[in-house]
Design a protein around this motif. Structure first.
Motif, PDB file in Angstrom:
ATOM      1  N   SER A 106       0.639  -0.991   0.064  1.00  0.00           N
ATOM      2  CA  SER A 106       0.058  -0.078   0.105  1.00  0.00           C
ATOM      3  C   SER A 106       0.978   1.275  -0.016  1.00  0.00           C
ATOM      4  N   LEU A 107       1.895   1.365   0.820  1.00  0.00           N
ATOM      5  CA  LEU A 107       2.757   2.413   0.966  1.00  0.00           C
ATOM      6  C   LEU A 107       3.438   2.822  -0.276  1.00  0.00           C
ATOM      7  N   ALA A 108       4.002   1.607  -1.105  1.00  0.00           N
ATOM      8  CA  ALA A 108       4.665   1.803  -2.278  1.00  0.00           C
ATOM      9  C   ALA A 108       3.737   2.280  -3.433  1.00  0.00           C
ATOM     10  N   SER A 109       2.518   1.889  -3.328  1.00  0.00           N
ATOM     11  CA  SER A 109       1.612   2.137  -4.418  1.00  0.00           C
ATOM     12  C   SER A 109       1.111   3.650  -4.166  1.00  0.00           C
ATOM     13  N   TYR A 110       1.153   4.065  -3.107  1.00  0.00           N
ATOM     14  CA  TYR A 110       0.753   5.538  -2.784  1.00  0.00           C
ATOM     15  C   TYR A 110       1.719   6.512  -2.948  1.00  0.00           C
ATOM     16  N   LEU A 111       2.791   6.035  -2.312  1.00  0.00           N
ATOM     17  CA  LEU A 111       3.885   6.912  -2.403  1.00  0.00           C
ATOM     18  C   LEU A 111       5.003   6.590  -3.341  1.00  0.00           C
ATOM     19  N   GLU A 112       4.831   6.794  -4.646  1.00  0.00           N
ATOM     20  CA  GLU A 112       5.325   6.196  -6.054  1.00  0.00           C
ATOM     21  C   GLU A 112       6.895   6.638  -5.987  1.00  0.00           C
ATOM     22  N   TYR A 113       7.209   7.388  -5.249  1.00  0.00           N
ATOM     23  CA  TYR A 113       8.873   7.815  -5.246  1.00  0.00           C
ATOM     24  C   TYR A 113       9.573   7.165  -3.942  1.00  0.00           C
ATOM     25  N   ALA A 114       8.872   6.162  -3.424  1.00  0.00           N
ATOM     26  CA  ALA A 114       9.346   5.862  -2.037  1.00  0.00           C
ATOM     27  C   ALA A 114       9.945   4.271  -2.340  1.00  0.00           C
ATOM     28  N   HIS A 115      10.997   3.681  -1.623  1.00  0.00           N
ATOM     29  CA  HIS A 115      11.226   2.327  -1.455  1.00  0.00           C
ATOM     30  C   HIS A 115      11.023   1.830  -0.193  1.00  0.00           C
ATOM     31  N   VAL A 116      10.571   0.618  -0.113  1.00  0.00           N
ATOM     32  CA  VAL A 116      10.023  -0.082   0.964  1.00  0.00           C
ATOM     33  C   VAL A 116      10.922  -1.245   1.245  1.00  0.00           C
ATOM     34  N   ILE A 117      11.438  -1.327   2.494  1.00  0.00           N
ATOM     35  CA  ILE A 117      11.990  -2.639   2.976  1.00  0.00           C
ATOM     36  C   ILE A 117      11.177  -3.411   3.721  1.00  0.00           C
ATOM     37  N   ALA A 118      10.487  -4.498   3.284  1.00  0.00           N
ATOM     38  CA  ALA A 118       9.570  -5.264   3.895  1.00  0.00           C
ATOM     39  C   ALA A 118      10.250  -6.438   4.901  1.00  0.00           C
ATOM     40  N   VAL A 119      10.181  -6.409   6.031  1.00  0.00           N
ATOM     41  CA  VAL A 119      10.982  -7.432   7.038  1.00  0.00           C
ATOM     42  C   VAL A 119       9.800  -8.342   7.513  1.00  0.00           C
ATOM     43  N   GLU A 120      10.143  -9.513   7.369  1.00  0.00           N
ATOM     44  CA  GLU A 120       9.409 -10.456   7.683  1.00  0.00           C
ATOM     45  C   GLU A 120      10.246 -11.924   8.319  1.00  0.00           C
ATOM     46  N   LEU A 121       9.988 -12.298   9.293  1.00  0.00           N
ATOM     47  CA  LEU A 121      10.659 -13.429  10.015  1.00  0.00           C
ATOM     48  C   LEU A 121      10.067 -14.949   9.546  1.00  0.00           C
ATOM     49  N   SER A 122       8.976 -15.077   9.234  1.00  0.00           N
ATOM     50  CA  SER A 122       8.116 -16.470   8.903  1.00  0.00           C
ATOM     51  C   SER A 122       8.659 -16.546   7.508  1.00  0.00           C
ATOM     52  N   PRO A 123       9.146 -17.685   7.057  1.00  0.00           N
ATOM     53  CA  PRO A 123       9.317 -17.795   5.532  1.00  0.00           C
ATOM     54  C   PRO A 123       8.095 -18.199   5.010  1.00  0.00           C
ATOM     55  N   GLU A 124       6.926 -18.615   5.395  1.00  0.00           N
ATOM     56  CA  GLU A 124       5.638 -18.876   4.823  1.00  0.00           C
ATOM     57  C   GLU A 124       5.003 -17.573   4.754  1.00  0.00           C
ATOM     58  N   ALA A 125       4.946 -16.493   5.508  1.00  0.00           N
ATOM     59  CA  ALA A 125       4.518 -15.242   5.559  1.00  0.00           C
ATOM     60  C   ALA A 125       5.113 -14.399   4.294  1.00  0.00           C
ATOM     61  N   ALA A 126       6.414 -14.790   4.286  1.00  0.00           N
ATOM     62  CA  ALA A 126       7.286 -13.933   3.456  1.00  0.00           C
ATOM     63  C   ALA A 126       7.034 -14.409   1.843  1.00  0.00           C
ATOM     64  N   GLU A 127       6.416 -15.602   1.804  1.00  0.00           N
ATOM     65  CA  GLU A 127       6.157 -16.092   0.473  1.00  0.00           C
ATOM     66  C   GLU A 127       4.824 -15.201  -0.005  1.00  0.00           C
ATOM     67  N   VAL A 128       4.020 -15.178   0.992  1.00  0.00           N
ATOM     68  CA  VAL A 128       2.693 -14.434   0.799  1.00  0.00           C
ATOM     69  C   VAL A 128       3.206 -13.204   0.168  1.00  0.00           C
ATOM     70  N   ALA A 129       3.852 -12.554   1.036  1.00  0.00           N
ATOM     71  CA  ALA A 129       4.265 -11.136   0.763  1.00  0.00           C
ATOM     72  C   ALA A 129       5.057 -11.111  -0.561  1.00  0.00           C
ATOM     73  N   ARG A 130       5.989 -11.830  -0.926  1.00  0.00           N
ATOM     74  CA  ARG A 130       6.499 -11.747  -2.193  1.00  0.00           C
ATOM     75  C   ARG A 130       5.381 -11.851  -3.371  1.00  0.00           C
ATOM     76  N   ARG A 131       4.369 -12.913  -3.175  1.00  0.00           N
ATOM     77  CA  ARG A 131       3.451 -13.014  -4.279  1.00  0.00           C
ATOM     78  C   ARG A 131       2.621 -11.626  -4.321  1.00  0.00           C
ATOM     79  N   ASN A 132       2.381 -11.137  -3.349  1.00  0.00           N
ATOM     80  CA  ASN A 132       1.502  -9.699  -3.110  1.00  0.00           C
ATOM     81  C   ASN A 132       2.532  -8.646  -3.840  1.00  0.00           C
ATOM     82  N   ILE A 133       3.622  -8.669  -3.617  1.00  0.00           N
ATOM     83  CA  ILE A 133       4.452  -7.422  -4.153  1.00  0.00           C
ATOM     84  C   ILE A 133       4.650  -7.827  -5.539  1.00  0.00           C
TER      85      ILE A 133
END
Length: 187
Positions: A31-58
């Protein structure tokens, strides 16, 4: 609302670096990257399973060039960016362990346990943010965190006691519950 008002809240358009700690599905980072088109976002996640969901959403939102997914624990992966972050956001686990059984089944039975509770101390993440996040943020950088019901007063106290924050404000959700806290680093 305050984060997305980039002109007023961030005060810059170049070099905006945002960290989303405990990104889960990546909803906030995307959401932040979509609305702030000039921003770079670092998304930190501990769970490999959740990170895979995040990767797909990105990927689904075609934001791979501006949202960097990092598998790691909390603030640790961000230390390489010390003093460079413009904004740090987090919806950390904050439900006390003893309250989990009383949650609605659609939350209790479907959300990963580690995303809901940090254990017996619901403030463990807020203590870390109060003490460690200022070192990661630029002077005047913004911290935005979600808090649980009846937790805002204690989180504000933790931020104030650290002596490293200014402009601390509490924001209510649509149900009138104090749900988000914003603060800026001093300097």
């Amino acid at each position: 609302e305050a984060i997305l008002d980039a002109e007023e809240t961030i005060g810059q358009r170049d070099g905006v670096l945002i960290a989303d700690v405990g990104t889960g599905s990546g909803a906030i980072a995307v959401s932040l990257a979509s609305y702030l088109e000039y921003a770079h976002v670092i998304a930190v996640e501990l769970s490999p399973e959740a990170a895979e969901v995040a990767r797909r959403n990105i990927a689904k939102h075609e934001l791979g060039d501006r949202v960097e997914l990092v598998l790691g624990n909390g603030l640790e992966p961000l230390k390489a960016h010390a003093g460079k972050l413009t904004i740090l956001v987090s919806n950390p686990p904050y439900i006390p362990e003893e309250d989990i059984a009383g949650l609605d089944p659609e939350v209790r039975d479907w959300e990963p346990h580690m995303a809901l509770t940090p254990g017996s101390d619901p403030y463990v993440w807020y203590r870390r943010f109060a003490q460690e996040a200022p070192d990661l943020l630029q002077p005047g950088g913004l911290l935005a965190v979600e808090v649980g019901i009846h937790q805002a007063t204690e989180v504000v106290r933790l931020l104030e006691e650290s002596g490293r924050w200014t402009d601390i404000s509490v924001h209510k959700d649509l149900g009138g519950i104090e749900r988000a806290i914003l603060a800026r680093t001093k300097g």
